[in-house]
Design a protein around this motif. Structure first.
Motif, PDB file in Angstrom:
ATOM      1  N   ILE A  83      29.242  41.617  33.832  1.00 56.57           N
ATOM      2  CA  ILE A  83      30.304  41.466  32.836  1.00 56.57           C
ATOM      3  C   ILE A  83      31.169  42.722  32.821  1.00 56.57           C
ATOM      4  O   ILE A  83      30.646  43.842  32.763  1.00 56.57           O
ATOM      5  N   ALA A  84      32.485  42.545  32.850  1.00 58.63           N
ATOM      6  CA  ALA A  84      33.378  43.697  32.705  1.00 58.63           C
ATOM      7  C   ALA A  84      33.218  44.293  31.313  1.00 58.63           C
ATOM      8  O   ALA A  84      33.313  43.575  30.320  1.00 58.63           O
ATOM      9  N   PRO A  85      32.968  45.612  31.194  1.00 61.28           N
ATOM     10  CA  PRO A  85      32.846  46.222  29.868  1.00 61.28           C
ATOM     11  C   PRO A  85      34.177  46.157  29.116  1.00 61.28           C
ATOM     12  O   PRO A  85      35.247  46.111  29.728  1.00 61.28           O
ATOM     13  N   PRO A  86      34.137  46.133  27.789  1.00 62.42           N
ATOM     14  CA  PRO A  86      35.380  46.107  27.007  1.00 62.42           C
ATOM     15  C   PRO A  86      36.281  47.291  27.378  1.00 62.42           C
ATOM     16  O   PRO A  86      35.815  48.416  27.537  1.00 62.42           O
ATOM     17  N   GLY A  87      37.573  46.994  27.546  1.00 62.64           N
ATOM     18  CA  GLY A  87      38.550  48.054  27.797  1.00 62.64           C
ATOM     19  C   GLY A  87      38.554  48.608  29.198  1.00 62.64           C
ATOM     20  O   GLY A  87      39.222  49.609  29.464  1.00 62.64           O
ATOM     21  N   GLN A  88      37.837  47.974  30.139  1.00 59.26           N
ATOM     22  CA  GLN A  88      37.804  48.471  31.514  1.00 59.26           C
ATOM     23  C   GLN A  88      38.012  47.325  32.499  1.00 59.26           C
ATOM     24  O   GLN A  88      37.390  46.263  32.369  1.00 59.26           O
ATOM     25  N   HIS A  89      38.890  47.565  33.479  1.00 59.03           N
ATOM     26  CA  HIS A  89      39.068  46.595  34.553  1.00 59.03           C
ATOM     27  C   HIS A  89      37.838  46.635  35.458  1.00 59.03           C
ATOM     28  O   HIS A  89      37.295  47.703  35.740  1.00 59.03           O
ATOM     29  N   LEU A  90      37.406  45.468  35.912  1.00 62.01           N
ATOM     30  CA  LEU A  90      36.306  45.352  36.862  1.00 62.01           C
ATOM     31  C   LEU A  90      36.873  44.995  38.225  1.00 62.01           C
ATOM     32  O   LEU A  90      37.632  44.028  38.351  1.00 62.01           O
ATOM     33  N   LEU A  91      36.493  45.776  39.233  1.00 62.01           N
ATOM     34  CA  LEU A  91      36.965  45.565  40.599  1.00 62.01           C
ATOM     35  C   LEU A  91      35.770  45.586  41.539  1.00 62.01           C
ATOM     36  O   LEU A  91      34.720  46.158  41.212  1.00 62.01           O
ATOM     37  N   VAL A  92      35.939  44.995  42.712  1.00 59.50           N
ATOM     38  CA  VAL A  92      34.882  45.040  43.719  1.00 59.50           C
ATOM     39  C   VAL A  92      35.495  45.415  45.055  1.00 59.50           C
ATOM     40  O   VAL A  92      36.602  44.986  45.393  1.00 59.50           O
ATOM     41  N   GLY A  93      34.782  46.243  45.808  1.00 53.75           N
ATOM     42  CA  GLY A  93      35.261  46.684  47.109  1.00 53.75           C
ATOM     43  C   GLY A  93      34.727  45.822  48.233  1.00 53.75           C
ATOM     44  O   GLY A  93      33.877  44.951  48.036  1.00 53.75           O
ATOM     45  N   PRO A 111      39.810  44.228  30.215  1.00 49.95           N
ATOM     46  CA  PRO A 111      39.890  43.908  31.645  1.00 49.95           C
ATOM     47  C   PRO A 111      40.845  42.758  31.957  1.00 49.95           C
ATOM     48  O   PRO A 111      41.095  41.910  31.116  1.00 49.95           O
ATOM     49  N   SER A 112      41.325  42.780  33.192  1.00 52.72           N
ATOM     50  CA  SER A 112      42.296  41.788  33.648  1.00 52.72           C
ATOM     51  C   SER A 112      41.673  40.887  34.705  1.00 52.72           C
ATOM     52  O   SER A 112      41.123  41.365  35.703  1.00 52.72           O
ATOM     53  N   ALA A 113      41.795  39.586  34.485  1.00 49.80           N
ATOM     54  CA  ALA A 113      41.360  38.623  35.500  1.00 49.80           C
ATOM     55  C   ALA A 113      42.197  38.756  36.767  1.00 49.80           C
ATOM     56  O   ALA A 113      41.683  38.636  37.882  1.00 49.80           O
ATOM     57  N   ASP A 114      43.491  39.013  36.614  1.00 49.07           N
ATOM     58  CA  ASP A 114      44.357  39.150  37.788  1.00 49.07           C
ATOM     59  C   ASP A 114      43.857  40.258  38.710  1.00 49.07           C
ATOM     60  O   ASP A 114      43.805  40.091  39.933  1.00 49.07           O
ATOM     61  N   LEU A 115      43.468  41.401  38.132  1.00 47.81           N
ATOM     62  CA  LEU A 115      42.999  42.514  38.964  1.00 47.81           C
ATOM     63  C   LEU A 115      41.647  42.203  39.588  1.00 47.81           C
ATOM     64  O   LEU A 115      41.400  42.525  40.753  1.00 47.81           O
ATOM     65  N   THR A 136      43.778  32.054  25.895  1.00 47.25           N
ATOM     66  CA  THR A 136      45.211  32.093  25.627  1.00 47.25           C
ATOM     67  C   THR A 136      45.886  32.986  26.666  1.00 47.25           C
ATOM     68  O   THR A 136      45.239  33.750  27.368  1.00 47.25           O
ATOM     69  N   GLY A 137      47.204  32.884  26.745  1.00 41.81           N
ATOM     70  CA  GLY A 137      47.948  33.709  27.685  1.00 41.81           C
ATOM     71  C   GLY A 137      47.879  33.158  29.094  1.00 41.81           C
ATOM     72  O   GLY A 137      47.496  32.001  29.316  1.00 41.81           O
ATOM     73  N   ARG A 138      48.238  34.012  30.075  1.00 46.86           N
ATOM     74  CA  ARG A 138      48.271  33.526  31.456  1.00 46.86           C
ATOM     75  C   ARG A 138      47.518  34.452  32.409  1.00 46.86           C
ATOM     76  O   ARG A 138      47.717  34.426  33.621  1.00 46.86           O
ATOM     77  N   ASP A 139      46.616  35.280  31.875  1.00 48.46           N
ATOM     78  CA  ASP A 139      45.833  36.148  32.744  1.00 48.46           C
ATOM     79  C   ASP A 139      45.051  35.287  33.734  1.00 48.46           C
ATOM     80  O   ASP A 139      44.468  34.270  33.369  1.00 48.46           O
ATOM     81  N   GLY A 140      45.047  35.693  34.989  1.00 50.57           N
ATOM     82  CA  GLY A 140      44.360  34.958  36.039  1.00 50.57           C
ATOM     83  C   GLY A 140      45.276  34.159  36.936  1.00 50.57           C
ATOM     84  O   GLY A 140      44.909  33.859  38.079  1.00 50.57           O
ATOM     85  N   ALA A 141      46.469  33.802  36.450  1.00 51.47           N
ATOM     86  CA  ALA A 141      47.370  32.954  37.253  1.00 51.47           C
ATOM     87  C   ALA A 141      47.824  33.668  38.522  1.00 51.47           C
ATOM     88  O   ALA A 141      47.784  33.091  39.618  1.00 51.47           O
ATOM     89  N   THR A 142      48.249  34.914  38.386  1.00 48.84           N
ATOM     90  CA  THR A 142      48.652  35.671  39.584  1.00 48.84           C
ATOM     91  C   THR A 142      47.457  35.865  40.505  1.00 48.84           C
ATOM     92  O   THR A 142      47.566  35.769  41.725  1.00 48.84           O
ATOM     93  N   GLY A 143      46.309  36.113  39.910  1.00 55.62           N
ATOM     94  CA  GLY A 143      45.100  36.340  40.697  1.00 55.62           C
ATOM     95  C   GLY A 143      44.660  35.139  41.504  1.00 55.62           C
ATOM     96  O   GLY A 143      44.218  35.272  42.651  1.00 55.62           O
TER      97      GLY A 143
END
Length: 199
Positions: A83-93, A111-115, A136-143
Motif C-alpha cells: 500500500i502506498a503510504p499517505p502523502g507519498q507516491h509509490l513507484l517501482v523500478g 499518492p498518484s495512480a498516474d505515477l 472521484t476525479g480522474r487519477d489513473g486515466a493518464t496512467g
C-alpha cells in the motif's frame, strides 16, 4: 542498456488504484484473489496524509495475502500487497524495487495512480496489469494510457457498479481499457490472467 522485457503472456505485477469508496472495493478484490497469487500487488488508495493509516491492517483482515505499507528500497515479492503510504507516491523500478516520493501532487493527489501506473508500465511493459476502481476525479486515466502504450493490460470497474464513478469512467473514456467489469468479477479475471501461463 535496455532491460529485457518479460514475455507478454507472463504477467509480473498488478497495480490497483482507488479513492472514495475504495476500502470496500479493495476489500472485495483483494479478498477474492486467493492466498497464492504469483505476482505482487501495488495499491494506491487516496488517504488523508494528516492521519496515520490503518488501511494495511484493515485489508489484511479481509484477504489471505500479506498486506503492508510499502517501504522504499524493498523488492516487491509475489503474493504480497503493498500500500502506498499517505502523502507519498509509490513507484517501482525495472528491478522490482519499490521507491517512495514526496514530489508534487498530481491532479491534487499524492499518492498518484498516474505515477504508479507509469512506473509499472516502464518497469514491466506487457507484463503489467493496471486496475482502476471506484473514486472521484480522474487519477489513473493518464496512467492507463501509458500502461496500454507499453503493451500492458488494463481493467476498470464498471462505473455502474462503482460507489463513485469519476476514476473508473475517466479510465474507460481513454479507450485503453481491456476489461470493464462489475466489482465482484475483477479478482477472477486478474487470477485468470496471472495464472494462465502457469498451468
Amino acid at each position: 542498456m535496455t532491460r529485457e522485457r518479460p514475455p507478454a503472456d507472463h504477467y509480473g505485477v498488478v497495480a490497483v488504484a482507488s479513492s472514495a469508496g475504495g476500502i470496500q472495493a479493495l476489500s472485495a478484490v483483494l479478498g477474492a484473489l486467493g492466498p497464492e497469487l504469483p505476482v505482487p500487488v501495488l495499491v494506491v488508495q487516496h488517504l488523508d496524509p494528516r492521519h496515520r493509516t490503518v488501511l494495511d491492517q484493515v485489508l489484511a483482515r479481509r484477504t489471505a495475502l500479506p498486506v503492508k505499507l510499502a517501504e522504499a528500497g524493498e523488492r516487491a515479492r509475489p503474493g504480497t500487497v503493498y500500500i502506498a503510504p499517505p502523502g507519498q507516491h509509490l513507484l517501482v523500478g525495472s528491478d522490482g524495487v519499490l521507491s517512495l516520493s514526496t514530489t508534487e501532487a498530481v491532479h491534487f493527489v499524492r499518492p498518484s495512480a498516474d505515477l504508479l501506473f507509469a512506473s509499472v508500465a516502464s518497469a514491466y511493459g506487457p507484463a503489467a496489469i493496471a486496475c482502476v476502481l471506484t473514486g472521484t476525479g480522474r487519477d489513473g486515466a493518464t496512467g492507463v494510457d501509458t500502461v496500454k502504450a507499453h503493451g500492458g493490460t488494463v481493467i476498470a470497474q464498471d462505473p455502474k457498479t462503482a460507489e463513485f464513478t469519476g476514476m473508473p469512467q475517466s479510465a474507460v473514456d481513454t479507450g485503453a481499457v481491456d476489461f470493464v467489469l462489475p466489482l465482484e468479477e475483477i479478482a477472477a479475471v486478474v487470477r485468470g490472467l496471472v495464472e494462465a501461463e502457469r498451468q
